[in-house]
Design an enzyme around this catalytic site. Structure first.
Site, PDB file in Angstrom:
ATOM      1  N   ASN A  85      73.238 116.785 112.573  1.00 49.33           N
ATOM      2  CA  ASN A  85      74.440 116.762 112.248  1.00 49.33           C
ATOM      3  C   ASN A  85      74.838 117.338 111.724  1.00 49.33           C
ATOM      4  OD1 ASN A  85      72.892 113.647 112.518  1.00 49.33           O
ATOM      5  ND2 ASN A  85      72.364 113.391 111.149  1.00 49.33           N
ATOM      6  N   HIS A 125      73.469 121.521 116.421  1.00 49.96           N
ATOM      7  CA  HIS A 125      74.650 121.881 116.426  1.00 49.96           C
ATOM      8  C   HIS A 125      75.840 121.744 115.182  1.00 49.96           C
ATOM      9  CE1 HIS A 125      73.498 118.091 119.375  1.00 49.96           C
ATOM     10  NE2 HIS A 125      73.065 120.386 119.620  1.00 49.96           N
TER      11      HIS A 125
HETATM   12  C1  BJW Z   1      70.056 104.410 114.072  1.00 49.48           C
HETATM   13  C2  BJW Z   1      71.112 103.557 113.009  1.00 49.48           C
HETATM   14  C3  BJW Z   1      70.154 102.965 111.993  1.00 49.48           C
HETATM   15  C4  BJW Z   1      71.637 103.741 114.814  1.00 49.48           C
HETATM   16  N1  BJW Z   1      69.358 103.815 111.317  1.00 49.48           N
HETATM   17  N2  BJW Z   1      68.999 104.408 114.022  1.00 49.48           N
HETATM   18  C5  BJW Z   1      72.573 117.456 132.492  1.00 49.48           C
HETATM   19  C6  BJW Z   1      71.090 117.442 132.435  1.00 49.48           C
HETATM   20  C7  BJW Z   1      70.812 117.417 131.244  1.00 49.48           C
HETATM   21  C8  BJW Z   1      71.267 118.679 130.622  1.00 49.48           C
HETATM   22  C9  BJW Z   1      73.191 118.966 130.999  1.00 49.48           C
HETATM   23  C10 BJW Z   1      73.765 118.026 131.559  1.00 49.48           C
HETATM   24  N3  BJW Z   1      74.092 118.878 131.596  1.00 49.48           N
HETATM   25  C11 BJW Z   1      74.605 119.344 130.402  1.00 49.48           C
HETATM   26  C12 BJW Z   1      74.023 119.458 129.423  1.00 49.48           C
HETATM   27  C13 BJW Z   1      73.818 119.647 128.302  1.00 49.48           C
HETATM   28  C14 BJW Z   1      74.103 119.690 127.635  1.00 49.48           C
HETATM   29  C15 BJW Z   1      74.162 118.265 127.663  1.00 49.48           C
HETATM   30  O1  BJW Z   1      73.085 117.236 126.803  1.00 49.48           O
HETATM   31  N4  BJW Z   1      74.889 116.810 127.261  1.00 49.48           N
HETATM   32  C16 BJW Z   1      74.041 115.391 128.110  1.00 49.48           C
HETATM   33  C17 BJW Z   1      75.126 114.324 127.510  1.00 49.48           C
HETATM   34  C18 BJW Z   1      73.586 115.521 129.341  1.00 49.48           C
HETATM   35  N5  BJW Z   1      73.915 119.908 125.949  1.00 49.48           N
HETATM   36  C19 BJW Z   1      74.335 120.892 125.759  1.00 49.48           C
HETATM   37  O2  BJW Z   1      75.918 121.806 126.022  1.00 49.48           O
HETATM   38  C20 BJW Z   1      73.872 121.632 124.412  1.00 49.48           C
HETATM   39  N6  BJW Z   1      73.336 123.164 124.645  1.00 49.48           N
HETATM   40  C21 BJW Z   1      73.350 123.302 125.968  1.00 49.48           C
HETATM   41  O3  BJW Z   1      72.409 123.014 126.180  1.00 49.48           O
HETATM   42  O4  BJW Z   1      73.049 125.191 125.631  1.00 49.48           O
HETATM   43  C22 BJW Z   1      72.309 125.258 126.634  1.00 49.48           C
HETATM   44  C23 BJW Z   1      70.801 125.813 126.199  1.00 49.48           C
HETATM   45  C24 BJW Z   1      69.673 125.260 127.019  1.00 49.48           C
HETATM   46  C25 BJW Z   1      68.990 124.559 126.631  1.00 49.48           C
HETATM   47  C26 BJW Z   1      67.961 125.547 125.236  1.00 49.48           C
HETATM   48  C27 BJW Z   1      68.979 126.006 124.801  1.00 49.48           C
HETATM   49  C28 BJW Z   1      70.660 125.609 125.367  1.00 49.48           C
HETATM   50  C29 BJW Z   1      74.710 121.351 123.012  1.00 49.48           C
HETATM   51  C30 BJW Z   1      74.825 120.538 122.321  1.00 49.48           C
HETATM   52  C31 BJW Z   1      75.711 120.125 121.738  1.00 49.48           C
HETATM   53  C32 BJW Z   1      76.543 118.587 120.984  1.00 49.48           C
HETATM   54  N7  BJW Z   1      76.877 118.712 120.443  1.00 49.48           N
HETATM   55  C33 BJW Z   1      77.923 117.623 119.268  1.00 49.48           C
HETATM   56  C34 BJW Z   1      79.137 117.494 118.353  1.00 49.48           C
HETATM   57  C35 BJW Z   1      78.511 118.591 117.545  1.00 49.48           C
HETATM   58  C36 BJW Z   1      79.740 118.229 116.854  1.00 49.48           C
HETATM   59  C37 BJW Z   1      80.241 117.374 116.316  1.00 49.48           C
HETATM   60  O5  BJW Z   1      79.518 116.603 115.625  1.00 49.48           O
HETATM   61  O6  BJW Z   1      81.227 116.485 116.404  1.00 49.48           O
HETATM   62  O7  BJW Z   1      76.613 117.438 118.249  1.00 49.48           O
HETATM   63  S1  BJW Z   1      78.097 116.035 120.656  1.00 49.48           S
HETATM   64  C38 BJW Z   1      77.110 114.463 119.316  1.00 49.48           C
HETATM   65  O8  BJW Z   1      75.791 114.249 120.105  1.00 49.48           O
HETATM   66  C39 BJW Z   1      76.664 115.775 118.540  1.00 49.48           C
HETATM   67  C40 BJW Z   1      75.420 114.725 118.899  1.00 49.48           C
HETATM   68  O9  BJW Z   1      74.328 115.851 117.551  1.00 49.48           O
HETATM   69  C41 BJW Z   1      74.787 114.841 119.626  1.00 49.48           C
HETATM   70  C42 BJW Z   1      73.506 113.819 119.216  1.00 49.48           C
HETATM   71  O10 BJW Z   1      73.745 111.994 118.743  1.00 49.48           O
HETATM   72  P1  BJW Z   1      73.076 112.017 118.304  1.00 49.48           P
HETATM   73  O11 BJW Z   1      72.397 112.207 116.602  1.00 49.48           O
HETATM   74  O12 BJW Z   1      71.523 111.519 119.025  1.00 49.48           O
HETATM   75  O13 BJW Z   1      74.126 110.349 117.483  1.00 49.48           O
HETATM   76  P2  BJW Z   1      73.783 108.707 118.888  1.00 49.48           P
HETATM   77  O14 BJW Z   1      75.408 108.363 119.073  1.00 49.48           O
HETATM   78  O15 BJW Z   1      73.716 109.340 120.693  1.00 49.48           O
HETATM   79  O16 BJW Z   1      72.667 107.959 118.423  1.00 49.48           O
HETATM   80  C43 BJW Z   1      72.549 107.116 117.542  1.00 49.48           C
HETATM   81  C44 BJW Z   1      71.252 107.219 117.814  1.00 49.48           C
HETATM   82  O17 BJW Z   1      71.194 106.424 115.875  1.00 49.48           O
HETATM   83  C45 BJW Z   1      70.142 105.438 118.506  1.00 49.48           C
HETATM   84  O18 BJW Z   1      69.701 105.540 118.512  1.00 49.48           O
HETATM   85  C46 BJW Z   1      70.975 104.692 117.517  1.00 49.48           C
HETATM   86  O19 BJW Z   1      70.460 103.807 117.756  1.00 49.48           O
HETATM   87  C47 BJW Z   1      69.969 105.773 115.824  1.00 49.48           C
HETATM   88  N8  BJW Z   1      70.798 103.994 114.824  1.00 49.48           N
HETATM   89  N9  BJW Z   1      72.200 103.403 112.965  1.00 49.48           N
HETATM   90  C48 BJW Z   1      68.347 104.313 111.788  1.00 49.48           C
HETATM   91  N10 BJW Z   1      70.613 102.816 110.491  1.00 49.48           N
END
Ligand code: BJW
Length: 243
Positions: free
Chosen positions: A99, A116
């Site tokens: 977050n 992030h």
């Molecule tokens: C509750 C609740 C309640 C609701 N109580 N629970 C193909 C395969 C694999 C990987 C890749 C691929 N193609 C590209 C990639 C890599 C890519 C990636 O993962 N893409 C996928 C979409 C496939 N990743 C990247 O590019 C990352 N960098 C990278 O990989 O660099 C190379 C590297 C490789 C190896 C090692 C190291 C580096 C960078 C990712 C950057 C993500 N950025 C964001 C935006 C940040 C800024 C902003 O906030 O604006 O980050 S995207 C967004 O998603 C944000 C979040 O941090 C991130 C994760 O989301 P999160 O937190 O999981 O939220 P939600 O909404 O998805 O889920 C909410 C959850 O809460 C749900 O489960 C609900 O059930 C639950 N919930 N209410 C408890 N009350």
């Protein structure tokens, strides 16, 4: 499945996602009505999107920055429980959050990695300086450090960019006795891969606390489902009660 006794000297890594801040009034990304239902992530959360339309991206983050600083957005009992765990667990706790909000800090967590980035920081593309920033940013905003205009961007990690402090996170995952994942959908790597990295070592217990099962739910030894503000304090009470 019953939880094995975790030694009080065993280090804990906690990973949090948007779900932990949902009950504080901040939207998740992928739930119904979440951030990605309103804007295209390609437009606002990629380096290409920023190159194409920096004003749109700055406005997206200006809106969220203003939202975060509204008086009613406060840490909830889940944030407070994790701060208590850090204070009271003898083996040490590293909190890794995806977050960009500052609710963990406001609850009192200090041993914290924002993998992030942080909404209340900006980075200058010209001099590289990172600094606290609570105001709006425009495409002309001068860098508070080098004073050159037009190079200030949100200090957040977009798709295709390297998350922050990966070496520190990797070392903590290698050492931990317990890995807990809270409120994250398991969609976004590398965070989504942490549980399998820990499982491969075979030495740590893994727990998912979430509203619904995440994409990687089957990878965890144990799971509890419900709102974070309810299940996280109970989990922390149980853990501290076992010491
Ligand atoms: C509750 C609740 C309640 C609701 N109580 N629970 C193909 C395969 C694999 C990987 C890749 C691929 N193609 C590209 C990639 C890599 C890519 C990636 O993962 N893409 C996928 C979409 C496939 N990743 C990247 O590019 C990352 N960098 C990278 O990989 O660099 C190379 C590297 C490789 C190896 C090692 C190291 C580096 C960078 C990712 C950057 C993500 N950025 C964001 C935006 C940040 C800024 C902003 O906030 O604006 O980050 S995207 C967004 O998603 C944000 C979040 O941090 C991130 C994760 O989301 P999160 O937190 O999981 O939220 P939600 O909404 O998805 O889920 C909410 C959850 O809460 C749900 O489960 C609900 O059930 C639950 N919930 N209410 C408890 N009350």
């Amino acid at each position: 499945m019953s939880r094995p006794i975790i030694s009080p000297s065993g280090p804990i890594v906690v990973l949090t996602g948007a779900g932990i801040s949902q009950e504080s009034g901040l939207d998740t990304f992928r739930c119904a009505g979440g951030v990605w239902s309103r804007v295209r992530l390609e437009d606002v959360a990629t380096p290409d999107g920023f190159r194409r339309d920096p004003a749109l991206v700055q406005e997206f983050y200006n809106d969220r920055r203003r939202g975060l600083t509204e008086a009613h957005i406060q840490p909830n009992p889940a944030h407070h429980a994790l701060a208590r765990l850090e204070r009271e667990w003898p083996g040490g706790v590293l909190l890794v959050t995806q977050n960009i909000d500052d609710l963990h800090e406001r609850a009192g967590s200090t041993h914290l990695v924002h993998m992030h980035g942080e909404l209340l920081k900006v980075r200058c593309l010209r001099c590289g300086e990172i600094g606290h920033w609570a105001e709006d940013v425009t495409t002309d905003t001068p860098c508070p450090h080098c004073h050159r205009p037009g190079g200030v961007r949100p200090h957040v990690v977009w798709f295709g960019e390297m998350p922050l402090e990966m070496d520190r996170i990797g070392a903590a995952l290698d050492d931990c006795a317990l890995f807990v994942s809270i409120g994250t959908s398991g969609h976004v790597y590398p965070a989504a891969g942490f549980v399998s990295a820990v499982r491969q070592r075979g030495l740590a217990h893994t727990v998912e606390l979430n509203l619904d099962p995440s994409d990687g739910a089957s990878m965890f030894n144990e799971a509890q489902y419900g709102p974070a503000s309810e299940i996280v304090p109970i989990f922390v009470d149980e853990l501290l009660g076992s010491i």
